[in-house]
Each structure stands twice: as structure tokens, then as C-alpha cells.
Enzyme design. Structure first.
Site, PDB file in Angstrom:
ATOM      1  N   LYS B  51     -53.548   0.928  16.724  1.00  0.00           N
ATOM      2  CA  LYS B  51     -52.049   0.497  16.544  1.00  0.00           C
ATOM      3  C   LYS B  51     -50.996   0.121  17.453  1.00  0.00           C
ATOM      4  CE  LYS B  51     -48.513  -0.186  13.794  1.00  0.00           C
ATOM      5  NZ  LYS B  51     -48.327  -1.334  13.072  1.00  0.00           N
ATOM      6  N   GLY B  52     -50.616  -0.661  17.719  1.00  0.00           N
ATOM      7  CA  GLY B  52     -49.364  -1.110  18.632  1.00  0.00           C
ATOM      8  C   GLY B  52     -48.590   0.203  19.213  1.00  0.00           C
ATOM      9  N   ASN B  75     -47.153  -7.725   5.701  1.00  0.00           N
ATOM     10  CA  ASN B  75     -46.769  -6.396   6.077  1.00  0.00           C
ATOM     11  C   ASN B  75     -45.679  -6.397   6.910  1.00  0.00           C
ATOM     12  OD1 ASN B  75     -47.041  -5.498   9.102  1.00  0.00           O
ATOM     13  ND2 ASN B  75     -48.962  -6.896   8.595  1.00  0.00           N
ATOM     14  N   ILE B  77     -44.276  -3.619   8.736  1.00  0.00           N
ATOM     15  CA  ILE B  77     -44.298  -2.172   9.141  1.00  0.00           C
ATOM     16  C   ILE B  77     -43.370  -1.861  10.132  1.00  0.00           C
ATOM     17  CG2 ILE B  77     -45.908  -0.225  10.129  1.00  0.00           C
ATOM     18  CD1 ILE B  77     -46.928  -1.416   7.493  1.00  0.00           C
ATOM     19  N   ASN B 105     -53.240  -1.522  22.019  1.00  0.00           N
ATOM     20  CA  ASN B 105     -52.393  -2.574  21.889  1.00  0.00           C
ATOM     21  C   ASN B 105     -50.840  -1.994  22.142  1.00  0.00           C
ATOM     22  OD1 ASN B 105     -50.330  -3.828  19.894  1.00  0.00           O
ATOM     23  ND2 ASN B 105     -51.969  -5.186  19.803  1.00  0.00           N
ATOM     24  N   ASN B 133     -49.488  -7.380  22.847  1.00  0.00           N
ATOM     25  CA  ASN B 133     -48.996  -7.823  21.563  1.00  0.00           C
ATOM     26  C   ASN B 133     -47.782  -8.761  21.998  1.00  0.00           C
ATOM     27  OD1 ASN B 133     -47.875  -8.755  19.243  1.00  0.00           O
ATOM     28  ND2 ASN B 133     -47.816  -6.745  18.108  1.00  0.00           N
ATOM     29  N   CYS B 136     -43.790  -9.715  19.885  1.00  0.00           N
ATOM     30  CA  CYS B 136     -42.421  -8.849  19.480  1.00  0.00           C
ATOM     31  C   CYS B 136     -41.342  -9.732  19.841  1.00  0.00           C
ATOM     32  CB  CYS B 136     -42.748  -7.673  20.301  1.00  0.00           C
ATOM     33  SG  CYS B 136     -44.239  -6.775  19.901  1.00  0.00           S
ATOM     34  N   LYS B 171     -52.653 -11.174  23.062  1.00  0.00           N
ATOM     35  CA  LYS B 171     -52.597 -11.443  21.835  1.00  0.00           C
ATOM     36  C   LYS B 171     -51.571 -12.418  21.490  1.00  0.00           C
ATOM     37  CE  LYS B 171     -53.228  -9.410  17.200  1.00  0.00           C
ATOM     38  NZ  LYS B 171     -53.527  -8.249  16.486  1.00  0.00           N
ATOM     39  N   ILE B 197     -55.642 -14.733  15.775  1.00  0.00           N
ATOM     40  CA  ILE B 197     -54.225 -14.684  15.730  1.00  0.00           C
ATOM     41  C   ILE B 197     -53.746 -13.739  15.186  1.00  0.00           C
ATOM     42  CG2 ILE B 197     -54.432 -17.316  15.403  1.00  0.00           C
ATOM     43  CD1 ILE B 197     -53.772 -16.798  12.118  1.00  0.00           C
TER      44      ILE B 197
HETATM   45  C1  LIG Z   1     -50.702  -3.564   8.205  1.00  0.00           C
HETATM   46  C2  LIG Z   1     -50.833  -4.120   9.664  1.00  0.00           C
HETATM   47  C3  LIG Z   1     -50.231  -4.021  10.998  1.00  0.00           C
HETATM   48  C4  LIG Z   1     -50.538  -4.461  12.040  1.00  0.00           C
HETATM   49  N1  LIG Z   1     -49.958  -3.955  13.400  1.00  0.00           N
HETATM   50  C5  LIG Z   1     -50.238  -4.732  14.460  1.00  0.00           C
HETATM   51  C6  LIG Z   1     -49.922  -4.253  15.605  1.00  0.00           C
HETATM   52  O1  LIG Z   1     -49.482  -3.158  15.645  1.00  0.00           O
HETATM   53  N2  LIG Z   1     -50.254  -4.846  16.714  1.00  0.00           N
HETATM   54  C7  LIG Z   1     -50.688  -6.091  16.751  1.00  0.00           C
HETATM   55  O2  LIG Z   1     -51.136  -6.669  17.600  1.00  0.00           O
HETATM   56  N3  LIG Z   1     -51.232  -6.673  15.582  1.00  0.00           N
HETATM   57  C8  LIG Z   1     -50.921  -5.970  14.428  1.00  0.00           C
HETATM   58  N4  LIG Z   1     -51.359  -6.476  12.972  1.00  0.00           N
HETATM   59  C9  LIG Z   1     -52.079  -7.538  13.309  1.00  0.00           C
HETATM   60  C10 LIG Z   1     -53.554  -7.708  13.230  1.00  0.00           C
HETATM   61  O3  LIG Z   1     -54.140  -6.988  14.109  1.00  0.00           O
HETATM   62  C11 LIG Z   1     -54.424  -8.837  12.932  1.00  0.00           C
HETATM   63  O4  LIG Z   1     -54.044  -9.451  14.223  1.00  0.00           O
HETATM   64  C12 LIG Z   1     -53.756  -9.740  11.878  1.00  0.00           C
HETATM   65  O5  LIG Z   1     -53.709  -8.981  10.631  1.00  0.00           O
HETATM   66  C13 LIG Z   1     -54.643 -10.824  11.378  1.00  0.00           C
HETATM   67  O6  LIG Z   1     -56.109 -10.488  11.073  1.00  0.00           O
HETATM   68  P1  LIG Z   1     -56.606 -10.333   9.564  1.00  0.00           P
HETATM   69  O7  LIG Z   1     -56.395 -11.398   8.821  1.00  0.00           O
HETATM   70  O8  LIG Z   1     -58.021 -10.037   9.809  1.00  0.00           O
HETATM   71  O9  LIG Z   1     -55.749  -9.055   8.957  1.00  0.00           O
HETATM   72  C14 LIG Z   1     -51.195  -5.741  12.084  1.00  0.00           C
HETATM   73  C15 LIG Z   1     -51.630  -6.211  10.733  1.00  0.00           C
HETATM   74  C16 LIG Z   1     -51.429  -5.401   9.569  1.00  0.00           C
HETATM   75  C17 LIG Z   1     -52.111  -5.942   8.191  1.00  0.00           C
END
Ligand SMILES: Cc1cc2nc3c(=O)[nH]c(=O)nc-3n(C[C@H](O)[C@H](O)[C@H](O)COP(=O)(O)O)c2cc1C
Ligand SMILES: Cc1cc2nc3c(=O)[nH]c(=O)nc-3n(C[C@H](O)[C@H](O)[C@H](O)COP(=O)(O)OP(=O)(O)OC[C@H]3O[C@@H](n4cnc5c(N)ncnc54)[C@H](O)[C@@H]3O)c2cc1C
Ligand SMILES: Cc1cc2nc3c(=O)[nH]c(=O)nc-3n(C[C@H](O)[C@H](O)[C@H](O)COP(=O)(O)OP(=O)(O)OC[C@H]3O[C@@H](n4cnc5c(N)ncnc54)[C@H](O)[C@@H]3O)c2cc1C
Ligand SMILES: Cc1cc2nc3c(=O)[nH]c(=O)nc-3n(C[C@H](O)[C@H](O)[C@H](O)COP(=O)(O)O)c2cc1C
Ligand code: FES
Ligand code: FES
Lengths: 258, 311, 311, 258
Positions: B51-52, B75, B77, B105, B133, B136, B171, B197
């Protein structure tokens, strides 16, 4: 932690009322590890829509290998569950989260509103195993939703009082109206139901200095503490995550006005 | 005809970072790995992206934070995390034991914060790489996301690059007109690899109450719904740069993962699928292996970028 | 309590164009209306937007042209159409009889073509408005889509505006970093209304053959999968301009449509849903009416933009 | 055009072979309007995934109100159909497209490969009503897929010859190998099956100067001529749209080498 992902065979499906259903599932790993107040994440569809699992409290543990879920049909996921037949298989993850404190407190009061009654039967059965005196206050829209559940609580030795929104059985009004008169005798309260019901219960308990535990809900993506989606406002540390810090919390940890 | 078939070779390299296999879990969808420890054999994974992490702890957005959408989820978050110091003291000890690559991350409000995080994490045993990431908001630029302005993306990449010897993965945000420009700029600024993505920006309204279904109003769309968009961007980005690319977005099955590898991704990350199917990443790994055997390929590397863009 | 409830007033105005109700069908998903005549009571619709028309007939892309994706579909039709002259002689006679507004979607390779189409169609009886599809490649600018460069979008809008007295709706592409910039530029260039979103660019690969599942390699993603992105962009665009906005993208139910109206759309277009449920548009209209009654609103206009962007 | 959108009750489900199923549906509007070679668009799921309807040929018209579909399970949509039970309801749109030419030509030959056999039974039954002499050549992977269908064609008075890929019944090889010896006597051929099978048939018919009609497939979003998705390469006018100009085409209209 003992958490399992398990394919559970549906053993029985009961329609308790219009939109209330009860599923009995063979869950040889999850059932023995479950504690009252904990929940499971159920994959309601084998496909991608609905995508996410749905959280349901463990309603009851029948023989050591089986659990029951009690649910109300409110949308896609619960509709799919209601259509299950014995022999169908559901994938579950559980048991998850922190459950109710089961200790020597005696007598205790359980207050359930609507589908919030679900986790209380498992709790009552557990408490009755050590002969705690349990008063159970149940509220619902209408009497039909309570017939079967009332019988189950009575069967395990609880005293039951009920309230209905439409006055079709018991007290005509809010279940929390039944609480004040009982409260002074109680060593602990356990509540689950709509948020306003739990907030009122929390307030009454606080005033009466009776420890109170509540089981909360929030939208969940994972149930495992990973997505950080299941937040409620806490009193102190900002946000609480229901799936790991709850779903059962001490009433005073929750910011009821948020 | 009988054939001697040995198990296909699964390792891949992301610049200096070597993975035992190309299947990782995506940031924000796998916590700090320990959340899945009882359900997933972590050592089987190619890597875990945590998690970031920011410099100071963040409490995130008000609830509700997640809402389901057709074949996807939103989401908001709000980048809740424990902050880098608690991450190092509380989360790294477990991560060091999980037997797979650990990629951290990182996120910041300013270029300085990214650089500081990179420097701080470089000194930490068990951190194998950084994933930056850039989706932001840049607080100094009125909240425009770093990842939507080429110059800002370049500046973040260069600052992180200068502050660490760890492999740097950047990313990308998909919320841009031209993903190839972003990919090139970041590659030219010293990134070892790209991942993409991140989520598409979306929204959901409760018709009855007329309020947002998310505390933050807008949120990030993820899951199978976005896979076609992700695959297209990965193909475009991989065609535009020479550094390795990690494919992310809606991957839930081995077939999905193979599509990304064929499109040019050297590795993949599994995100939302971890929520509905915690076994997804391991099943995908096994499925890629089966695919390679069926296709008579001796290594996963030999299928990367072999999509035939004619009909 | 009993209440006298009269049927809610459903008409809306898109600048000079008045619709009996806010539910239209989207370009490319309803043919030239006659295809649906035996299944849909066309006169109930607020309007029909016909398949995009160019000056010369176009044969479109090689097959395969459509592929299903999770809760969505990709299409790479390639703007196949009969050309403006045959459209006028073969398709307009039926359209004039269908009892609802007829909006002609136009597309071109160059600004001149758009202008010429606008002029030609202005003289045609029964054409109620033009919708300008700017997601097409500008051949003179190496194929960059008109709708991704503010200057080009402005130029097309101005050229069409000058060539016609018909109401001009400009249809925006979602494949941009900042939809508000595009919305403002187009509004400032003389559009009477905006419609959005067109499809997101996506892709699908057949893992077994390693080829594209579409003859054109990339295609447009539509359907419920994209609704969250569409809703966000409609909200942003409607907040950025004063001209009316038409919401499009994944609308399949009345609840979906209401979400777009609340977000600020004055009308909606139903696209992909026509394929899987030809009754969708009429069901949506009835459902909006029911919603207004439940919410005690006397007209659809009174809910537009009433989304409460706080929590 | 008489096209209908209709909720059709499932009357019977037969599993003819491993992955071959036959559904009987009550379709009081669609059935009487159907012509051999036409198709219906079936909503396989009430939800959004799979999203699009699936095209299926009308396999047969039983009494005036019922149609049958014959399908092979190949993916999500056909899996859902195979799980249907009598009493379930499916939403259909149809009849769609142009069917086979049924005229005075006599004798005629019907050639079906695999699931391509589906539309030919309706055609054969229609042809036999006016006592045309029908030779039916059926090909499939293995005998099991043909037992029931062979019986149905024989029952309506056709002469049937079969070929299987594995030699488990009839000729061991391609069904088109059976054609040359028959062709000179024929006034018309009708073919449906995998593209190479139809291409070979078309070539043989052309050489023998026997008119040949084929039923083609393409991915379809609408089935109504609106999406323009269902293209195949035509010989003359560029692209053909299978749902309106087909699915049945004269073999010489199709560019077989594309
Ligand atoms: C609940 C949630 C929290 C996420 N938190 C982060 C994050 O902290 N940093 C980041 O770079 N991407 C974050 N992402 C993005 C995911 O890493 C990923 O790039 C995105 O969900 C697309 O992939 P998926 O369709 O397989 O989920 C988050 C995604 C979700 C669903
Ligand atoms: C820890 C926990 C235990 C629960 N135990 C039970 C139980 O024992 N019995 C029971 O009937 N219900 C229980 N719920 C609520 C149950 O999860 C939701 O009713 C269910 O997810 C709705 O799914 P759906 O697809 O049918 O409805 P949807 O179409 O998803 O939504 C219908 C309605 O349910 C609400 N909802 C959706 N997901 C959730 C969620 N994760 N939490 C709360 N509300 C939600 C939506 O906001 C909406 O109003 C519990 C929830 C939690 C968090
Ligand atoms: C006019 C017409 C008539 C047809 N008649 C029959 C019939 O009588 N019986 C029968 O079993 N099948 C028939 N088909 C093919 C049938 O439509 C597909 O097998 C079905 O759509 C597959 O759906 P699925 O969800 O199970 O598979 P998917 O998961 O969608 O796909 C599985 C496989 O089927 C292919 N496919 C998917 N959609 C189509 C489509 N629209 N046309 C052709 N192939 C497709 C895919 O390319 C893939 O290889 C017909 C197709 C057309 C166009
Ligand atoms: C098969 C198909 C063809 C389309 N053709 C056009 C077109 O010619 N002109 C245009 O402006 N949009 C076209 N569109 C885009 C739709 O009008 C609409 O903007 C998009 O599909 C999003 O809406 P939806 O999700 O409701 O389908 C097409 C979409 C589809 C699916
Ligand atoms: S539901 Fe994911 S953290 Fe609680
Ligand atoms: S399937 Fe839509 S035009 Fe043929």
C-alpha cells in the site's frame, strides 16, 4: 489467525419471511473456528457481476461443521443467495473480524433490530452454554419476520420480548423503548441493528453505566484489512476499520453523531 | 507426438530487479501482505507491492470509501497509510519473511517528499524496489496530479532516481490524453521500469439521496471493467519505450495476464481480483505456466510482446 | 397522507432544441431508427441520434468489429455509413415519420468536411439538430483526434456553427486529460450543447492466436463498465459550462439516467443498452417519471444538477 | 418486418451429447413467423455479464407456438443456457435475418458440420412438407453428437449419411468428402458449419454448377442491422452484414479466401 477460504455446500435454505432467508452451509474449517460476532465473506456469484464478496455474520453454528447465515434480500448478491438450492456450493472466507466478548457477565441483554438479529443467535447459544441469563429484545417491521427467530431464542433458554413497527406483534414501536426498564439489572448489553437503534442503545447504556458492544456495518471490498475501505468514524483514532477492528466494537469507541 | 516438456522458465527482469515470476500483487489491494498470509502462499508470488506510503501517516478520506460498479469498483481510500517510519518498524519485519520481492509504493504532496521517501527507504533491508505513484495531487500546483503533466512526472522521476540506488518503477496514471508521452518522459528521466494503469477517475451517485456514494465524491475505478483500457495503454506504452513495462488493470485470470504479456508487459500486477478471489495471483501464475506449455514455449520471456498487430 | 399527483412535466431544452422528454438513443447504437421500428415505439423517444454520417459513404473496418468485455463491449466499426446523399434520400424519409426529434451525427476527416456536412444537412427537412462527433482522426494532423486538442475542437465547432442554423451539439471524447478544458473551449466556440462521453479507447487480444480480437486492433469501449467514468466527466463538464450537457455512457436503467440528470445533464442518450435491451430507452423514460413522482418533483427540469456534492 | 421481443418459457431441455443441448421454448409470436435459416437473439443472463444477447438459429419449429434451439456449450452464455430448467423464462428477439430459399428445386442436399447442423432440421422439415427429396450429410467430431439428430432427419424422411472426425460412426473424415459423389444429381445445396467446410462446399458446388446457400456466423451486438458489427467480406460490395443480408447467403456472394 485461523482464516480459511472454503467451498461450502448448501445444506438447507429456509425462507423465514418475505425477504428473510436462512442458509445452512457445511463449513468444516470455518465453523469450528468461528466466534459469535465474526463474519464471513461470501462469493454470491461465480461470475464477475456482482464482483465483490458480501459480508454476512455467522448467524449460528450448528453441529461443529456447519454454520448458518441469516440474510435479508436487498440487492443482487442477496437475490442470488436466496435462489441457492441444497447441493449448490458457495465459496466463503472466514471467520473474520473481532466478535463479541463472551465473559462471566450475568445477566446480559441482547438487542437486535431487523436483520441485525443475525449474529445474536450464535451469541445467545454460546452464552447459554454457560447458563448466563439472557434477555433478548427483538425489533422488526412486522411480526412475520420474528416468528421463527423468537422460537429459536426461546428454545435456547432466553427470555424474549419483541417490538414491531406496525404493531402486528408485541410492543408497537421501537425496540429500544423496551430497553430502559431492563437496563439497570444488566451487566452487559450487546446490540446489532440499524445505526440509530445502536446509537440509542449506546446512549442508554452509557447513562446506565452498562458496558455495551455493538456490531457495525460498512461497505467492504476485502474483509481482510487490506483495502482500507470499511471505515467508520471512531471517537479517538480517527477512522476505525470494521473488518479488523470490528465488526464488534465497544459502543464508546464509535462516533455516533458522524 | 510425444514431447519432453520441462517446466517453463518463469523469471523476468525489470531492469536491475529480477523476479522469480511475473505475477505481483498491486499496491493498495494486498495491504502489507500479512493480511493475506493465512490465505495465500506468499512465497509463490513474483512480488508484493505494498500500500502506498507517505512520509507522515495519513488517515484517508471520510466514508463511504468503496462502492461496487458493473464488473468493477470505485475506491476513494484517500491514500490512508501508517507513514514511512511505522511502515519500517511495524510492517517491514513481516515483509522480510514472506519470501518474495518487496516493492514499496511511495506517494507525496511535493517532489521533495518523494525524494525524501526514496532516500529513507533505500536504507531499509528487505526493500527490493520502489514504485512511484504519480497519480497524487501536487499540492504546490493546485492539486493537479503529478502524473498528468509531463514536466511534473519527469521531475518526480528524476528526484527519486537521484535519491536512491534501488530499482525505480514509475506508476502511470491512465487519466491522460496520450499515455505514450508520459511513458517516454518518465523513461527518459531515469526510471528502470513503468507500471500502468492506476485507476480511472469515476463517480457514483445515490439517486434516492442525491448524494455521492463516496465520501470523496470522485474515486478510482478498478477491476475487470477497465481491462480493455489498461491493455490498450500497456500496449501503447510498451511500444513507445525500451524499458520494461508492468501491466495492471482488471487482471483476474491467467488469460488476462497473458494478454498483457503479449501486448508487451514484462510482468503483471493483480489488484482488485485479490479482493474477490484471494487465490487469483497464484492461480494466474499456474495458468500462465500451463499456457506456456500448451504453446510450447520454454520461458515466459519468449512470449513478451509477441502480440501480432495485424489481422 | 393522500396527495394529488399529476404526471411530471418531462420536456427539456437543449438551447434552441426542445425535446418532449430527456431520453434519446445514442449515435451508432440505433442505426437509422428503422432497424428498431418493429420493437420500439419510436414516437415515445425524446430523440434519435442517427449513426455518424460523412460526406462520402464509408465501408468501415475489417472484421471482427465487436467483442464483448466484462460488462461492456469494444467496437471498431470504423464509421461505416451510407454517406450524406444516400442518408438524405434513403434514410430521412423514414426518420421524418418516426414522431420524435431527429439529430444527425456528423463526422469528417477535415474541418472543411464538417462544415460541408453541416451546410448540406441544414437544407434537409426533418433534421432537428446536428451532433458533431469530434472523436475522429484529423487526417491533416497525422490522425490525431479532433476531440483531443482544444484548438482543433474549437475550429471544428466554429466551422459547423458558421455553416448551419440548426442547433449544434458537440460530442466530446473522454480520452483526454482534462474534460473541462474541452467543454469550455467548445462552449466558447458556439456550441448550443455538449454531449459526452464517446467511447474510451480499448483493446482485446486473443491469447491463443496472439492476434487482436478486433480487425482495427483498438476499439471503443462502451456499456455499463464505463458508466462511472462517464458520470464523473458529465459532472465535471456540466459544472464547467453554462450550456446544456447531454449525458452518455453505460446508461441502461432509469436509476443510471437519474444519476446523470442529478450530475447536471439536461438529457441523456442510451447507447449499448439498445443492443441487449431494445426496450431500454422507453423503460428508462417510464422509470424517470416514476422517480419524479416518488420524489415529489413536478418536472424533470427541477432535478437537473441537484446532486449534492457534500457528504 | 414481423420481429418480436418475447419472454419465452423453457418447455424442455435435452442434453443430446457431451456439450450439445436442445432447448424447447414457447414462443407464440416468434415461432409462427419463423422461416428456416432465420435466427433469434437470446438474453442468456438477466444481469449485465455477459452483456450482449447471443444469436442462435431456429433449429426447428415444433407445434406452431414452439421453437427449438440446438447449441454447443462454448462459453459463458451457452453455459447459462445449458443450466436452464423447464419453467425458466428467456427473453428472445426474432425471427431475424434472411433464411434459406425454399422453392421447387428437387432433389436437394443439406450439409451440416458440427453445431452448424442446427438450422438444417427446420429446413429439412419444411422441405419435406412438400415432399422434396432431401439428402442430408452430417459431420461431427464423434458419433455421440449425431445419434439423436440423425434420427430426427430420418424421421422426417431424409436420406442421411454421416462422417466423423474420429471414425466412431459413418465415414472417417470430412463431411465434404461425401459431397462430390452426390452433387451431380442435386438441384440445390444448403450448407452450414465451420467456415472451411462451407468454403469447400461452395467450391464443389460452383464447379458442378449447383446453386449453393450457406449460413454464416459473425460476432453480433444487435442482430438488427443497427450496430454494423457483424461483417464478413463480400465478393462485390465490400462488406456484408450477416444479421440483415444474411445469415443465409448465396455462396458466390462470399469472399471465401478472406
Ligand atoms: C482499494 C484500492 C486501493 C489502492 N491504493 C493504491 C495505492 O495506494 N497506490 C497505488 O499506486 N495504487 C493504488 N491502487 C491502484 C491499484 O494498485 C491498481 O493500479 C488499480 O486498482 C488497477 O488494477 P486492478 O483493476 O487490477 O485493481 C488502489 C486500488 C484499489 C482498488
Ligand atoms: C460485518 C457485516 C455483517 C453483516 N451481516 C449481515 C447478515 O448477517 N445478514 C444480512 O442480511 N446482512 C448482513 N450485512 C449486510 C450485507 O452485507 C448486505 O446487505 C449485502 O452485502 C447486500 O448485498 P446485495 O448485493 O444484496 O445488495 P447491494 O445491491 O450491494 O446493495 C443493496 C443495499 O445494501 C447495502 N450494502 C451493500 N453492501 C453492503 C455492505 N458490505 N455492508 C452493508 N451494507 C451494504 C447497499 O448500500 C444498498 O443499500 C452485514 C454487513 C457487514 C459489514
Ligand atoms: C446467425 C448465427 C446463428 C447461430 N446459430 C447457432 C446455433 O444454432 N447453435 C449454436 O450453438 N451456436 C450458434 N451460433 C454461434 C453462437 O452464437 C455462439 O456459439 C455463442 O454466441 C457463444 O456464446 P458464449 O457466451 O457461450 O461464448 P463466448 O464466451 O461469447 O465465446 C465463446 C466462443 O464463441 C465465439 N462466439 C461468441 N459469440 C459469437 C457469435 N455471435 N457468433 C459466432 N461465434 C461467436 C467466440 O469467438 C468464442 O470462440 C450462431 C451464430 C450466429 C451469428
Ligand atoms: C457499435 C457502436 C457504434 C457507435 N458509433 C458512433 C458514431 O457513429 N458516432 C458517435 O458519435 N458515437 C458512436 N458511438 C458511441 C455511442 O454513441 C456512445 O457515445 C458510447 O457508446 C457510450 O455510450 P453507451 O455506453 O451507452 O454505449 C458508437 C457506439 C457503439 C457501441
Ligand atoms: S473491508 Fe477491506 S479493509 Fe476492511
Ligand atoms: S449484429 Fe448489429 S448490425 Fe448485424
Amino acid at each position: 489467525m485461523s482464516e480459511f477460504q472454503e467451498n461450502c455446500t448448501v445444506v438447507a435454505v429456509e425462507q423465514l419471511a418475505d425477504t428473510f432467508y436462512r442458509l445452512t452451509l457445511a463449513a468444516p474449517q470455518i465453523a469450528p473456528a468461528s466466534h459469535p460476532g465474526q463474519f464471513v465473506m461470501v462469493a454470491c456469484s461465480p461470475g464477475l457481476n456482482p464482483l465483490l464478496r458480501r459480508p454476512f455474520s455467522v448467524h449460528r453454528r450448528c453441529d461443529p461443521d456447519r454454520i448458518q447465515l441469516l440474510f435479508r434480500v436487498v440487492g443482487q448478491g442477496t437475490e442470488l443467495l436466496a435462489a441457492k438450492k441444497p447441493g449448490d456450493v458457495l465459496n466463503l472466507i472466514g471467520p473474520l473480524g473481532r466478535g463479541f466478548t463472551v465473559d462471566a457477565a450475568d445477566p446480559v441483554c441482547l438487542i437486535g433490530g431487523g436483520i441485525g438479529i443475525a449474529p445474536l443467535l450464535f451469541l445467545a447459544e454460546q452464552l447459554r452454554m454457560t447458563r448466563r441469563a439472557c434477555t433478548v429484545l427483538l425489533g422488526s417491521r412486522t411480526a412475520a419476520e420474528l416468528y421463527r427467530l423468537t422460537a429459536d431464542f426461546i428454545e435456547c433458554g432466553c427470555e424474549v420480548e419483541i417490538a414491531t413497527d406496525d404493531g402486528s406483534a408485541g410492543y408497537h414501536g421501537l425496540v429500544t423503548d423496551l430497553l430502559p426498564r431492563r437496563l439497570s439489572a444488566m451487566k452487559r448489553c450487546y446490540a446489532c441493528g440499524p445505526k440509530p437503534m445502536m446509537a440509542t442503545t449506546a446512549l442508554l447504556c452509557q447513562a446506565a453505566r452498562v458496558p455495551c458492544q455493538v456490531s457495525l456495518e460498512a461497505h467492504m471490498a476485502c474483509g481482510l484489512g487490506a483495502c482500507l475501505g470499511c471505515t467508520v468514524h471512531g471517537v479517538e483514532n480517527g477512522y476505525l476499520h470494521i473488518c479488523r477492528q470490528g465488526p464488534v466494537l465497544n459502543a464508546e469507541e464509535v462516533a455516533w453523531n458522524r | 507426438m510425444e514431447q519432453m516438456s520441462s517446466t517453463p522458465e518463469m523469471s523476468v527482469s525489470l531492469g536491475p530487479l529480477v523476479l522469480a515470476n511475473p505475477v505481483m500483487t498491486a499496491s493498495g489491494t494486498f495491504g502489507y501482505a500479512e493480511e493475506f498470509a493465512s490465505l495465500v502462499p506468499l512465497h509463490q508470488l513474483g512480488g508484493v507491492v505494498v500500500k502506498g506510503i507517505s512520509i507522515a501517516p495519513r488517515s484517508g478520506n471520510p466514508p463511504p470509501r468503496v462502492v461496487e460498479t458493473p464488473c468493477g469498483m470505485l475506491n476513494a481510500i484517500g491514500l490512508e497509510n501508517v507513514g514511512v517510519e511505522r511502515f519500517i518498524s511495524e510492517k517491514m519485519p513481516f515483509l522480510r519473511t514472506c519470501g518474495c520481492r518487496v516493492i514499496v509504493n511511495i506517494l507525496g504532496d511535493s517532489i521533495e517528499e518523494y525524494a525524501e521517501l526514496a532516500a529513507r527507504l533505500s536504507a531499509v533491508a528487505g526493500v527490493d524496489a520502489l514504485e512511484v505513484n504519480i497519480s497524487c495531487p501536487n499540492v504546490k500546483k493546485g492539486g493537479v496530479a503529478f502524473g498528468t503533466v509531463p514536466e511534473m512526472a519527469a521531475a518526480v522521476t528524476m528526484a527519486v532516481r537521484k535519491s536512491t540506488d534501488l530499482p525505480v518503477i514509475v506508476k502511470l496514471s491512465p487519466n491522460v490524453t496520450d499515455i505514450t508521452t508520459m511513458a517516454k518522459v518518465v523513461a527518459d528521466s531515469g526510471a528502470d521500469a513503468l507500471s500502468l494503469i492506476n485507476t480511472l477517475i469515476g463517480m457514483a451517485i445515490d439517486a434516492r439521496t442525491r448524494k455521492s456514494k463516496l465520501g470523496n465524491i470522485v474515486g478510482g475505478l478498478s477491476g475487470p471493467a477497465i481491462k480493455p483500457v489498461a491493455l490498450r495503454m500497456v500496449w501503447q506504452a510498451a511500444s513507445a519505450v525500451t524499458i520494461p513495462v508492468i501491466g495492471i488493470g482488471g487482471i483476474g485470470t491467467a488469460e488476462d495476464a497473458v494478454e498483457f504479456l503479449l501486448a508487451g508487459a514484462t510482468a503483471v500486477q493483480v489488484g482488485t481480483a485479490n479482493f474477490y478471489n484471494p487465490s487469483a495471483a497464484c492461480q494466474i501464475l499456474a495458468g500462465i505456466q500451463r499456457y506456456l506449455e500448451e504453446q510450447d514455449e520454454s520461458s515466459v520471456r519468449s512470449i513478451i510482446g509477441t502480440f501480432r498487430a495485424e489481422v
